[in-house]
Design a protein around this motif. Structure first.
Motif, PDB file in Angstrom:
ATOM      1  N   ASN A   1      -3.483  -5.669  21.543  1.00 36.19           N
ATOM      2  CA  ASN A   1      -3.096  -5.180  22.868  1.00 36.19           C
ATOM      3  C   ASN A   1      -1.827  -4.337  22.757  1.00 36.19           C
ATOM      4  OD1 ASN A   1      -0.707  -7.036  23.156  1.00 36.19           O
ATOM      5  ND2 ASN A   1      -2.313  -8.588  23.112  1.00 36.19           N
ATOM      6  N   ALA A   2      -1.393  -3.814  23.882  1.00 30.75           N
ATOM      7  CA  ALA A   2      -0.279  -2.862  23.908  1.00 30.75           C
ATOM      8  C   ALA A   2       1.067  -3.494  23.596  1.00 30.75           C
ATOM      9  CB  ALA A   2      -0.230  -2.175  25.273  1.00 30.75           C
ATOM     10  N   ASP A   3       1.142  -4.833  23.571  1.00 31.05           N
ATOM     11  CA  ASP A   3       2.400  -5.503  23.257  1.00 31.05           C
ATOM     12  C   ASP A   3       2.575  -5.740  21.763  1.00 31.05           C
ATOM     13  OD1 ASP A   3       3.062  -5.636  25.941  1.00 31.05           O
ATOM     14  OD2 ASP A   3       2.085  -7.580  26.210  1.00 31.05           O
ATOM     15  N   GLU A   4       1.540  -5.446  20.986  1.00 30.93           N
ATOM     16  CA  GLU A   4       1.582  -5.730  19.557  1.00 30.93           C
ATOM     17  C   GLU A   4       1.582  -4.443  18.742  1.00 30.93           C
ATOM     18  OE1 GLU A   4      -1.540  -8.416  18.555  1.00 30.93           O
ATOM     19  OE2 GLU A   4      -0.966  -9.903  20.081  1.00 30.93           O
ATOM     20  N   GLN A   5       1.915  -4.571  17.472  1.00 32.19           N
ATOM     21  CA  GLN A   5       1.918  -3.443  16.563  1.00 32.19           C
ATOM     22  C   GLN A   5       0.601  -3.407  15.775  1.00 32.19           C
ATOM     23  OE1 GLN A   5       4.368  -1.046  16.404  1.00 32.19           O
ATOM     24  NE2 GLN A   5       5.126  -2.141  18.207  1.00 32.19           N
ATOM     25  N   PRO A   6       0.178  -2.241  15.338  1.00 31.56           N
ATOM     26  CA  PRO A   6      -1.044  -2.155  14.539  1.00 31.56           C
ATOM     27  C   PRO A   6      -0.911  -2.954  13.248  1.00 31.56           C
ATOM     28  CG  PRO A   6      -0.329   0.027  15.261  1.00 31.56           C
ATOM     29  CD  PRO A   6       0.785  -0.911  15.571  1.00 31.56           C
ATOM     30  N   PRO A   7      -2.004  -3.516  12.773  1.00 35.14           N
ATOM     31  CA  PRO A   7      -1.928  -4.339  11.549  1.00 35.14           C
ATOM     32  C   PRO A   7      -1.668  -3.501  10.305  1.00 35.14           C
ATOM     33  CG  PRO A   7      -4.207  -4.103  12.306  1.00 35.14           C
ATOM     34  CD  PRO A   7      -3.348  -3.500  13.365  1.00 35.14           C
ATOM     35  N   LYS A   8      -0.759  -3.971   9.473  1.00 36.84           N
ATOM     36  CA  LYS A   8      -0.466  -3.303   8.207  1.00 36.84           C
ATOM     37  C   LYS A   8      -1.290  -3.936   7.090  1.00 36.84           C
ATOM     38  CE  LYS A   8       4.347  -2.472   9.533  1.00 36.84           C
ATOM     39  NZ  LYS A   8       5.762  -2.794   9.217  1.00 36.84           N
ATOM     40  N   THR A   9      -1.491  -3.172   6.043  1.00 41.72           N
ATOM     41  CA  THR A   9      -2.188  -3.669   4.854  1.00 41.72           C
ATOM     42  C   THR A   9      -1.350  -3.311   3.627  1.00 41.72           C
ATOM     43  OG1 THR A   9      -3.425  -1.603   4.559  1.00 41.72           O
ATOM     44  CG2 THR A   9      -4.427  -3.308   5.958  1.00 41.72           C
ATOM     45  N   PRO A  10      -1.648  -3.907   2.478  1.00 42.32           N
ATOM     46  CA  PRO A  10      -0.938  -3.476   1.260  1.00 42.32           C
ATOM     47  C   PRO A  10      -1.208  -1.995   0.994  1.00 42.32           C
ATOM     48  CG  PRO A  10      -2.064  -5.557   0.900  1.00 42.32           C
ATOM     49  CD  PRO A  10      -2.530  -5.059   2.232  1.00 42.32           C
ATOM     50  N   GLY A  11      -0.178  -1.255   0.645  1.00 42.65           N
ATOM     51  CA  GLY A  11      -0.321   0.174   0.412  1.00 42.65           C
ATOM     52  C   GLY A  11      -1.168   0.482  -0.816  1.00 42.65           C
ATOM     53  N   ARG A  12      -1.811   1.645  -0.769  1.00 44.86           N
ATOM     54  CA  ARG A  12      -2.605   2.128  -1.902  1.00 44.86           C
ATOM     55  C   ARG A  12      -2.214   3.574  -2.179  1.00 44.86           C
ATOM     56  NH1 ARG A  12      -8.881   1.185  -1.045  1.00 44.86           N
ATOM     57  NH2 ARG A  12      -8.810   1.772  -3.262  1.00 44.86           N
ATOM     58  N   GLY A  13      -2.384   4.008  -3.398  1.00 42.20           N
ATOM     59  CA  GLY A  13      -2.115   5.391  -3.732  1.00 42.20           C
ATOM     60  C   GLY A  13      -3.134   6.316  -3.084  1.00 42.20           C
ATOM     61  N   PRO A  14      -2.838   7.614  -3.023  1.00 40.16           N
ATOM     62  CA  PRO A  14      -3.756   8.574  -2.400  1.00 40.16           C
ATOM     63  C   PRO A  14      -4.972   8.840  -3.273  1.00 40.16           C
ATOM     64  CG  PRO A  14      -1.898   9.729  -3.357  1.00 40.16           C
ATOM     65  CD  PRO A  14      -1.607   8.261  -3.521  1.00 40.16           C
ATOM     66  N   ALA A  15      -6.014   9.435  -2.664  1.00 37.99           N
ATOM     67  CA  ALA A  15      -7.244   9.734  -3.399  1.00 37.99           C
ATOM     68  C   ALA A  15      -7.017  10.810  -4.453  1.00 37.99           C
ATOM     69  CB  ALA A  15      -8.336  10.163  -2.428  1.00 37.99           C
ATOM     70  N   ALA A  16      -6.064  11.715  -4.211  1.00 43.46           N
ATOM     71  CA  ALA A  16      -5.752  12.793  -5.152  1.00 43.46           C
ATOM     72  C   ALA A  16      -4.236  12.922  -5.268  1.00 43.46           C
ATOM     73  CB  ALA A  16      -6.382  14.109  -4.696  1.00 43.46           C
ATOM     74  N   SER A  17      -3.781  13.517  -6.327  1.00 40.72           N
ATOM     75  CA  SER A  17      -2.342  13.585  -6.589  1.00 40.72           C
ATOM     76  C   SER A  17      -1.617  14.492  -5.593  1.00 40.72           C
ATOM     77  CB  SER A  17      -2.099  14.115  -7.997  1.00 40.72           C
ATOM     78  OG  SER A  17      -0.726  14.372  -8.193  1.00 40.72           O
ATOM     79  N   PRO A  18      -0.487  14.031  -5.040  1.00 41.23           N
ATOM     80  CA  PRO A  18       0.331  14.884  -4.167  1.00 41.23           C
ATOM     81  C   PRO A  18       0.848  16.134  -4.875  1.00 41.23           C
ATOM     82  CG  PRO A  18       0.957  12.577  -3.925  1.00 41.23           C
ATOM     83  CD  PRO A  18       0.033  12.648  -5.102  1.00 41.23           C
ATOM     84  N   ALA A  19       0.829  16.122  -6.195  1.00 37.90           N
ATOM     85  CA  ALA A  19       1.318  17.288  -6.951  1.00 37.90           C
ATOM     86  C   ALA A  19       0.488  18.529  -6.675  1.00 37.90           C
ATOM     87  CB  ALA A  19       1.312  16.974  -8.447  1.00 37.90           C
TER      88      ALA A  19
END
Length: 584
Positions: A318-336
């Motif tokens: 609901n609007a009183d809560e924050q979206p659920p977080k998950t453990p971070g993952r690297g991107p599908a392709a390199s930011p380089a």
């Protein structure tokens, strides 16, 4: 423990009482008959118990609890009645469902609420219309609560085998109660729609009543922005039934199965003379590509459930809560590779999704309305496990210019994301709002206004990246410096200007250039003017004048955004005190 029973009790009765009482108190029980000095029966509990043994004696007649009780005929009759209700409508209608690739509604509920993290909890109003002359099981509408992907949700589902899922008084009452309870609990609502609309022959019982079908949409409005409302269409939803999907925050249609329209093809023919099929009138393709009313189109019932299971992971309860977080993952392709993706030439196209894939967590990109207003991307994703809503221009389509449909799409996405506390990332590469007679007829000003209004009114953390072009009012809608985002950062390819070099030179120097007779000289002058103009609008000039906050090496864009969203996640913003704005 000593127990004294009546003098007329038999030895067998004394033994039975001793056994039952010993089991109950968890200790030794001696049973005396009448005034006898010696016990008629002595029993000890089989095993230890936490219950403290009683002390002292009791005089009187004791009836032991029986251990062989079971369901009576009354309960068995109730179970038979429930089984009859669960079977749904006439068998002939159930036999038609496979021809339409549909599940029976009870099987659909099993699909949604069975398995790890999913459980059907309870149903309300199962006996609605049970005493009616024609016994309409559950009045064709199932409401209840369930666990979906480890989240508690309210749900409703039409039974198409009962009067084609149509709505009447008892079903309407159940629907309204479910919505009102969702307002109290603050839990999301799932609408599994398959309804032909209201039962016209029974309209006096539900149509215009204070607690009738019209209250659906009042409740939808009260729930809007309070809890996520997600609707999946499984059939042709007509008239009143078609408003629930458009009131929902997110609507999923099933290809070849779903449809929604203000009136049926037969009614359309009666009113206008137009002959048209249901799919042509309001099928998934119509609403995903032309009206924008469908956010996603599923291949089949299983795919529809899969899409909702992904969508809900980005949203709070609901609007009183924050979206659920998950453990971070690297991107599908390199930011380089980001700088190589963005062309140096301002008018050359490329796919913005290629850039997004190098910024967001792998597997987290979830696009909404991909076939409507394609020049703007609206998608949810995660950056280092944190949900964000992405609004990005798409240079591969219409050069990223903003048309009316894209403006409306972006405005609604921003509005929904802000309502449910999802931070927003703008990726700007646009020549601005489209010009021309057709877009004026299509309300480019009105819909552009909504886009700018949504950006202005959002109070969630916002980050803006000037990827390449940021021309005209496009930079306003895309969260430019004047709209108080938490940051405006640029890539080295960025430019901010009222208009692009070609248009500017034509507007300012057209007469001067026309006076040069020599073509080569004129071309040389034009190139010089263009270069001077580009130097003036270059992102380095904007950073030098602190119009933007920073220029970031493209390969560092992901980490820069992750740090900024983390830093500003608790930022508080306030809007001016007012009842509400006037822009819808």
């Amino acid at each position: 423990m000593k127990v004294r029973i009546g003098a007329d009790a038999s030895a067998d009765e004394a033994e039975a009482i001793a056994s039952a009482m010993a089991e109950h108190v968890g200790g030794e029980v001696s049973v005396y008959v009448g005034d006898d000095a010696e016990p008629a029966a002595v029993e000890d509990a089989a095993g230890d118990t936490d219950s403290p043994p009683g002390t002292g004696g009791t005089t009187g007649t004791v009836t032991p609890p029986a251990d062989d009780l079971g369901p009576t005929d009354r309960e068995e009759t109730l179970r038979e009645e429930i089984a009859e209700i669960l079977a749904g409508g006439p068998e002939k209608y159930k036999e038609q469902l496979p021809e339409e690739d549909k599940l029976f509604v009870r099987d659909r509920i099993d699909l949604w609420f069975t398995g790890d993290g999913n459980d059907f909890l309870f149903e309300d109003g199962r006996f609605a219309e049970f005493d009616a002359d024609d016994k309409l099981p559950a009045d064709g509408l199932i409401t209840g609560a369930a666990t979906f992907e480890d989240r508690d949700v309210h749900f409703m589902a039409n039974d198409y085998t009962v009067k084609r899922g149509s709505m009447a008084a008892k079903g309407v009452e159940k629907f309204l109660r479910m919505q009102q309870r969702a307002l109290k609990t603050g839990q999301p609502v799932l609408y599994l729609m398959d309804s032909s609309g209201g039962r016209i022959d029974q309209q006096t019982g539900f149509f215009a009543n204070r607690e009738g079908i019209g209250k659906y949409y009042y409740n939808h409005s009260m729930l809007s922005g309070r809890v996520p409302q997600i609707c999946v269409l499984y059939g042709p939803c007509i008239a009143g039934a078609a408003y629930t999907p458009v009131f929902a925050d997110f609507t999923i249609m099933v290809e070849g199965m779903s449809a929604m329209a203000i009136a049926s093809p037969r009614m359309v023919q009666m009113v206008t003379g137009e002959e048209i099929s249901m799919q042509e009138l309001g099928g998934a393709s119509v609403h995903a590509r032309q009206s924008g009313s469908a956010d996603l189109v599923a291949r089949d019932e299983e795919h529809a459930r899969e899409l909702v299971s992904q969508l809900i992971t980005y949203l709070p309860d609901n609007a009183d809560e924050q979206p659920p977080k998950t453990p971070g993952r690297g991107p599908a392709a390199s930011p380089a590779g980001i700088d190589s993706i963005v062309p140096q030439e301002p008018n050359r196209g490329y796919d913005m999704v290629d850039l997004i894939d190098r910024v967001v967590d792998q597997g987290s990109y979830f696009e909404l309305s991909p076939d409507y207003g394609k020049e703007i991307i609206t998608a949810y994703a995660r950056i280092d496990g944190r949900p964000v809503g992405i609004v990005a221009n798409q240079p591969n389509h219409r050069a990223g210019a903003i048309f009316p449909d894209a403006a409306e799409k972006a405005a609604e996405f921003i509005w929904k994301s802000d309502a449910f506390n999802v931070p927003i990332l703008y990726l700007c590469d646009t020549p601005g709002f489209m010009a021309g007679s057709q877009v004026e007829k299509d309300a480019i000003l009105e819909k552009g206004k909504k886009f700018i209004y949504a950006t202005s009114s959002a109070t969630v953390p916002q980050q803006t990246v000037v990827v390449r072009k940021a021309y005209g009012a496009g930079i306003y809608a895309m969260g430019g410096p004047a709209y108080e985002p938490e940051s405006v950062i640029g890539l080295p390819s960025g430019e901010i200007a009222i208009m692009g070099p070609e248009a500017a030179i034509n507007a300012v120097y057209a007469r001067k250039l026309s006076e040069i007779d020599d073509a080569d000289e004129r071309a040389e002058m034009e190139a010089e003017l263009r270069e001077e103009y580009r130097e003036d609008i270059d992102i380095h000039r904007m950073a030098s004048e602190v119009v933007i906050d920073e220029i970031v090496p493209p390969s560092e864009l992901r980490i820069e955004l992750a740090n900024r969203f983390a830093f500003y996640e608790d930022v508080e913003k306030e809007l001016p005190s007012k009842k509400h704005g006037t822009v819808l």
